[in-house]
Design a protein around this motif. Structure first.
Motif, PDB file in Angstrom:
ATOM      1  N   ALA A   1       0.845  -1.192   0.000  1.00  0.00           N
ATOM      2  CA  ALA A   1       0.000   0.000   0.000  1.00  0.00           C
ATOM      3  C   ALA A   1       0.880   1.241   0.000  1.00  0.00           C
ATOM      4  O   ALA A   1       2.069   1.188   0.307  1.00  0.00           O
ATOM      5  CB  ALA A   1      -0.911  -0.004   1.226  1.00  0.00           C
ATOM      6  N   LEU A   2       0.256   2.358  -0.337  1.00  0.00           N
ATOM      7  CA  LEU A   2       0.956   3.634  -0.295  1.00  0.00           C
ATOM      8  C   LEU A   2      -0.076   4.737  -0.189  1.00  0.00           C
ATOM      9  O   LEU A   2      -1.285   4.503  -0.292  1.00  0.00           O
ATOM     10  CB  LEU A   2       1.841   3.829  -1.527  1.00  0.00           C
ATOM     11  CG  LEU A   2       1.168   3.793  -2.918  1.00  0.00           C
ATOM     12  CD1 LEU A   2       0.657   5.171  -3.321  1.00  0.00           C
ATOM     13  CD2 LEU A   2       2.156   3.310  -3.964  1.00  0.00           C
ATOM     14  N   MET A   3       0.410   5.941   0.036  1.00  0.00           N
ATOM     15  CA  MET A   3      -0.456   7.117   0.059  1.00  0.00           C
ATOM     16  C   MET A   3       0.087   8.103  -0.964  1.00  0.00           C
ATOM     17  O   MET A   3       1.301   8.239  -1.122  1.00  0.00           O
ATOM     18  CB  MET A   3      -0.476   7.743   1.446  1.00  0.00           C
ATOM     19  CG  MET A   3      -1.328   9.005   1.543  1.00  0.00           C
ATOM     20  SD  MET A   3      -1.630   9.546   3.242  1.00  0.00           S
ATOM     21  CE  MET A   3       0.036   9.917   3.786  1.00  0.00           C
ATOM     22  N   SER A   4      -0.794   8.788  -1.662  1.00  0.00           N
ATOM     23  CA  SER A   4      -0.367   9.733  -2.691  1.00  0.00           C
ATOM     24  C   SER A   4      -1.201  10.999  -2.595  1.00  0.00           C
ATOM     25  O   SER A   4      -2.425  10.941  -2.455  1.00  0.00           O
ATOM     26  CB  SER A   4      -0.523   9.114  -4.087  1.00  0.00           C
ATOM     27  OG  SER A   4      -0.029   9.969  -5.087  1.00  0.00           O
ATOM     28  N   LYS A   5      -0.521  12.149  -2.639  1.00  0.00           N
ATOM     29  CA  LYS A   5      -1.194  13.440  -2.669  1.00  0.00           C
ATOM     30  C   LYS A   5      -0.571  14.274  -3.779  1.00  0.00           C
ATOM     31  O   LYS A   5       0.616  14.152  -4.057  1.00  0.00           O
ATOM     32  CB  LYS A   5      -1.082  14.156  -1.325  1.00  0.00           C
ATOM     33  CG  LYS A   5      -1.776  13.422  -0.180  1.00  0.00           C
ATOM     34  CD  LYS A   5      -1.711  14.205   1.123  1.00  0.00           C
ATOM     35  CE  LYS A   5      -2.429  13.449   2.238  1.00  0.00           C
ATOM     36  NZ  LYS A   5      -2.412  14.218   3.528  1.00  0.00           N
ATOM     37  N   VAL A   6      -1.378  15.120  -4.394  1.00  0.00           N
ATOM     38  CA  VAL A   6      -0.914  15.921  -5.528  1.00  0.00           C
ATOM     39  C   VAL A   6      -0.984  17.400  -5.159  1.00  0.00           C
ATOM     40  O   VAL A   6      -2.037  17.883  -4.729  1.00  0.00           O
ATOM     41  CB  VAL A   6      -1.770  15.665  -6.786  1.00  0.00           C
ATOM     42  CG1 VAL A   6      -1.216  16.451  -7.969  1.00  0.00           C
ATOM     43  CG2 VAL A   6      -1.818  14.179  -7.110  1.00  0.00           C
ATOM     44  N   VAL A   7       0.141  18.094  -5.342  1.00  0.00           N
ATOM     45  CA  VAL A   7       0.159  19.546  -5.167  1.00  0.00           C
ATOM     46  C   VAL A   7       0.445  20.192  -6.519  1.00  0.00           C
ATOM     47  O   VAL A   7       1.137  19.624  -7.359  1.00  0.00           O
ATOM     48  CB  VAL A   7       1.215  19.976  -4.120  1.00  0.00           C
ATOM     49  CG1 VAL A   7       0.835  19.471  -2.741  1.00  0.00           C
ATOM     50  CG2 VAL A   7       2.614  19.476  -4.493  1.00  0.00           C
ATOM     51  N   ALA A   8      -0.095  21.375  -6.723  1.00  0.00           N
ATOM     52  CA  ALA A   8       0.034  22.036  -8.027  1.00  0.00           C
ATOM     53  C   ALA A   8       0.173  23.533  -7.847  1.00  0.00           C
ATOM     54  O   ALA A   8      -0.362  24.122  -6.897  1.00  0.00           O
ATOM     55  CB  ALA A   8      -1.177  21.734  -8.902  1.00  0.00           C
ATOM     56  N   SER A   9       0.899  24.160  -8.778  1.00  0.00           N
ATOM     57  CA  SER A   9       1.015  25.617  -8.787  1.00  0.00           C
ATOM     58  C   SER A   9      -0.356  26.225  -9.084  1.00  0.00           C
ATOM     59  O   SER A   9      -1.261  25.550  -9.587  1.00  0.00           O
ATOM     60  CB  SER A   9       2.037  26.060  -9.835  1.00  0.00           C
ATOM     61  OG  SER A   9       1.630  25.652 -11.137  1.00  0.00           O
ATOM     62  N   GLY A  10      -0.489  27.509  -8.798  1.00  0.00           N
ATOM     63  CA  GLY A  10      -1.779  28.163  -8.976  1.00  0.00           C
ATOM     64  C   GLY A  10      -2.304  28.083 -10.387  1.00  0.00           C
ATOM     65  O   GLY A  10      -3.518  27.978 -10.602  1.00  0.00           O
ATOM     66  N   ASN A  11      -1.409  28.098 -11.383  1.00  0.00           N
ATOM     67  CA  ASN A  11      -1.847  28.002 -12.777  1.00  0.00           C
ATOM     68  C   ASN A  11      -1.929  26.564 -13.277  1.00  0.00           C
ATOM     69  O   ASN A  11      -2.238  26.321 -14.441  1.00  0.00           O
ATOM     70  CB  ASN A  11      -0.910  28.814 -13.678  1.00  0.00           C
ATOM     71  CG  ASN A  11       0.549  28.385 -13.539  1.00  0.00           C
ATOM     72  OD1 ASN A  11       0.855  27.296 -13.065  1.00  0.00           O
ATOM     73  ND2 ASN A  11       1.466  29.266 -13.939  1.00  0.00           N
TER      74      ASN A  11
END
Length: 385
Positions: free
Chosen positions: A229-239
């Motif tokens: 198993a794993l955990m994944s989160k996505v972050v992104a710039s404002g644009n």
């Protein structure tokens, strides 16, 4: 001007204006992915001959660089800088001994290096290089760098006053070869693997320091297999031009793909790069003909009635996708097609994803289990399971 002086100036300006910038760390896009490899000449040749990238610049002993060779490659908006130690005492050689081939720098284009670094410093980021200018006859580039997970860094680049091929001490370089036409147009996203328990700290880092927003989160049964198993989160710039999925391992019956990466890379780092293509079928056919190996997808994936009901109509018949092992996923915005290569180097670490988007802004959550099970089968073959 030092970082602290810039911070003081910004504080004074904010007090005078009575307001703060809505985005203290604006990011325009990706500037380059900088690789450290064991043999830069051969790796750059591989990216040209197989992935259709164009050689545009070079730095090395002939240009006054006695430390390393560096080759600048382009494919559409994507830029790779492939570096390899020339001097055995180079820090690049030490980095490669620990990590093997991989990405050391995810460089970002910013409109104001000083402002970004000043904000990063106030938020507790580690400033590796303070803002400074580098110049030659083609103009001036302003740059600085901050640390992120593991030994990875983000160099911040403002090249608005520069017309050269990449940076000073780089010369234009091209090479004629029998290479495929351009196979990808841009970097869609870069995935980082971090150690157990570090996910939230790095998500908070991107939120606070770079002003990124949380775009998605995948946990639990959505992405778990029978064994890992794993955990994944996505972050992104404002644009949304820069997107960083971040993975951390979770406790499972056996070693997860993230555990394997962390072991063989020697710590956190960039796990894979998603390359955006306009024609994934033709790209896969070309790459496979040139010897690229992809993770196999079992036939049961394509015969699953739930899959067919969920994805609806896509631009290629299911049979065409199955023939190539291409995965498909749909969300409320559209659908995407994707496929993953096997590791591209000697260590089971870095690999590529090919992705073709048709409206979808997601990352193929419906394919996660199939992907991870395919990776686990390869892990078992390597004896790392």
């Amino acid at each position: 001007m030092s970082v602290q002086e810039t911070v003081n100036d910004l504080d004074q300006s904010t007090q005078l204006l009575g307001l703060a910038s809505a985005d203290p760390f604006p990011v325009s896009g990706l500037d380059a992915l900088v690789w450290i490899v064991g043999n830069a000449l051969q790796t750059s040749h591989y990216f040209q001959a197989v992935y259709g990238m164009e050689l545009v610049g070079y730095s090395g002993p002939e240009t006054g660089n006695r430390d390393h060779h560096a080759y600048v490659l382009r494919s559409g908006a994507a830029r790779f800088v492939v570096t390899g130690a020339y001097d055995p005492a180079s820090a690049l050689a030490d980095h490669h001994r620990r990590h093997g081939d991989g990405i050391v720098d995810i460089a970002l284009t910013v409109p104001d290096v000083d402002r970004c670094i000043a904000h990063a410093a106030t938020q507790g980021a580690t400033v590796l290089t303070e803002p400074h200018d580098v110049s030659d006859e083609y103009g001036t580039v302003r740059t600085a760098a901050i640390a992120t997970y593991g030994d990875t860094r983000h160099t911040l680049v403002d090249r608005s006053r520069y017309t050269g091929v990449y940076l000073p001490r780089y010369t234009p370089r091209s090479r004629r070869m029998s290479a495929p036409k351009r196979l990808f147009q841009a970097v869609d996203h870069v995935v980082g693997n971090v150690e157990l328990g570090a996910m939230d700290r790095w998500v908070d880092f991107y939120n606070r320091v770079l002003g990124f927003t949380n775009m998605a989160e995948f946990v639990g049964d959505d992405i778990a297999t029978e064994y890992s198993a794993l955990m994944s989160k996505v972050v992104a710039s404002g644009n949304h031009r820069v997107k960083f999925p971040l993975n951390e391992p979770a406790v499972g019956k056996k070693k997860s793909q993230i555990d394997e990466y962390l072991e063989f890379y020697g710590g956190p780092g960039a796990q894979h790069v998603a390359l955006a293509t306009n024609d994934i079928l033709a790209t896969v056919d070309t790459l496979r003909a040139l010897g690229v190996e992809f993770l196999p997808t079992p036939g049961s994936y394509y015969s699953d009635p739930a899959l067919r009901a969920r994805i609806g109509t896509v631009r290629a018949p299911i049979g065409e996708l199955q023939q190539r092992g291409i995965l498909v996923d749909r969300d409320e915005d559209g659908y995407l097609l994707q496929i993953f290569t096997k590791p591209i180097g000697d260590r089971p670490t870095v690999f590529f994803e090919l992705i073709e988007r048709h409206g979808s802004l997601g990352f193929g959550i419906g394919n996660f289990k199939a992907l991870f099970e395919a990776i686990e089968r390869e892990q078992a073959k390597r004896g790392n399971f």
